[in-house]
Design an enzyme around this catalytic site. Structure first.
Site, PDB file in Angstrom:
ATOM      1  N   ASP A 132       7.435  -8.144   5.285  1.00 10.59           N
ATOM      2  CA  ASP A 132       7.624  -8.998   4.122  1.00 10.59           C
ATOM      3  C   ASP A 132       6.527 -10.056   4.178  1.00 10.59           C
ATOM      4  OD1 ASP A 132       8.331 -10.910   2.264  1.00 10.59           O
ATOM      5  OD2 ASP A 132      10.412 -11.098   2.932  1.00 10.59           O
ATOM      6  N   SER A 147      -5.251 -10.545 -11.980  1.00 12.45           N
ATOM      7  CA  SER A 147      -4.832  -9.720 -13.112  1.00 12.45           C
ATOM      8  C   SER A 147      -5.368 -10.328 -14.395  1.00 12.45           C
ATOM      9  CB  SER A 147      -3.303  -9.654 -13.182  1.00 12.45           C
ATOM     10  OG  SER A 147      -2.850  -9.097 -14.402  1.00 12.45           O
ATOM     11  N   ALA A 197       0.801  -1.231   0.000  1.00 10.81           N
ATOM     12  CA  ALA A 197       0.000   0.000   0.000  1.00 10.81           C
ATOM     13  C   ALA A 197       0.829   1.275   0.000  1.00 10.81           C
ATOM     14  CB  ALA A 197      -0.946   0.003   1.191  1.00 10.81           C
ATOM     15  N   LYS A 214      -1.309 -15.202 -10.589  1.00 11.76           N
ATOM     16  CA  LYS A 214      -2.568 -14.471 -10.676  1.00 11.76           C
ATOM     17  C   LYS A 214      -3.732 -15.415 -10.957  1.00 11.76           C
ATOM     18  CE  LYS A 214      -1.079 -10.399  -9.677  1.00 11.76           C
ATOM     19  NZ  LYS A 214      -1.381  -9.861  -8.330  1.00 11.76           N
ATOM     20  N   TYR A 240       4.171 -14.682 -13.291  1.00 16.73           N
ATOM     21  CA  TYR A 240       3.118 -13.743 -12.882  1.00 16.73           C
ATOM     22  C   TYR A 240       1.736 -14.271 -13.267  1.00 16.73           C
ATOM     23  CZ  TYR A 240       0.950  -9.099 -12.255  1.00 16.73           C
ATOM     24  OH  TYR A 240       0.171  -8.039 -11.843  1.00 16.73           O
ATOM     25  N   ALA A 241       1.603 -14.809 -14.478  1.00 15.15           N
ATOM     26  CA  ALA A 241       0.327 -15.367 -14.918  1.00 15.15           C
ATOM     27  C   ALA A 241      -0.091 -16.535 -14.027  1.00 15.15           C
ATOM     28  CB  ALA A 241       0.420 -15.824 -16.380  1.00 15.15           C
TER      29      ALA A 241
END
Length: 253
Positions: free
Chosen positions: A63, A142, A14, A158, A154-155
């Site tokens: 973390d 995503s 954030a 997600k 990443y794919a």
């Protein structure tokens, strides 16, 4: 808010971008917000925006891939702001590369921050939610979950977060806890700027090219995603759970 009780929210990642916009939006709706990121000092700008507007916020360094740090962070939030019953799993990193160039470290880092981080945060917060008989877990997926060149890691995470979300919805629903996911399309953030750099494009040109492929003819802003998250985190979304909402300016197929 439809309740007089000030509920506490935790937003990971954030310090900037979508996470910062989400923290500010939830605070504007009356939530006390724990602004969580890897470095506590980096959270101060977001905290300042909230407190200057009259809200309550706490900067927390953590973390999310480290279970001890997660447990300590959630305990701190509970002690200083109140039991966290809203969790937004937004923390994320990129280690993009084509499969034959992707290192084991590239894979593990993305897995640990996005997927393990969401697991550890949800596990640490769910007890507070169950005790309260109310909980909202919103995880950031995503459009890359549908597959994206150069983003096997990443794919995968997600897409994994979508399965994780649906499972939490089934496990925790009877305790008044909902779990949903928001899957952004192209959003202007530091991460997309780095993607532009990776493919060798000027960021403004990158945005223009992306907008041309989006039905609403513009790229997304962090506030667009925060709006969707705020709905899932609200009291009025109690009968919406296990859903994945693509916020991408149009259909993706």
């Amino acid at each position: 808010m439809s309740t007089t009780e000030q509920r506490t929210a935790v937003v990971t990642g954030a310090a900037r971008g979508i996470g910062a916009a989400t923290a500010v939006r939830l605070a504007a709706e009356g939530r006390a917000v724990a602004v969580l990121d890897l470095d506590e000092q980096s959270c101060q700008e977001t905290v300042g925006r909230i407190t200057e507007a009259g809200g309550r916020a706490l900067a927390v360094g953590c973390d999310v891939s480290d279970s001890a740090q997660v447990e300590a962070a959630v305990a701190k939030v509970a002690a200083e702001l109140g039991p966290p019953v809203i969790l937004v799993n937004n923390a994320g990193v990129l280690r993009d590369n084509l499969l034959f160039k992707m290192s084991e470290s590239d894979w593990d880092t993305v897995m640990n921050v996005h997927l393990k981080g969401a697991f550890l945060m949800a596990k640490a917060c769910q007890g507070h939610m169950v005790d309260a008989g109310f909980g909202r877990i919103v995880s950031l997926s995503s459009s890359s979950a549908l597959g994206n060149r150069g983003q096997a890691n990443y794919a995968a995470v997600k897409a994994g977060l979508q399965g994780f979300t649906k499972t939490l919805a089934k496990e925790l629903g009877k305790f008044g806890v909902t779990a949903n996911a928001v899957a952004p399309g192209f959003v202007v953030t530091e991460m997309t700027a780095r993607t532009a750099a990776r493919v060798g494009m000027d960021f403004e040109e990158f945005q223009t090219a992306a907008a041309a492929q989006i039905p609403v003819q513009r790229v997304g802003r962090p506030e667009d995603i925060a709006n969707a998250i705020a709905f899932f985190a609200g009291d009025d979304a109690g009968f919406v759970s296990g859903q994945v909402l693509y916020v991408a300016g149009g259909p993706l197929n």
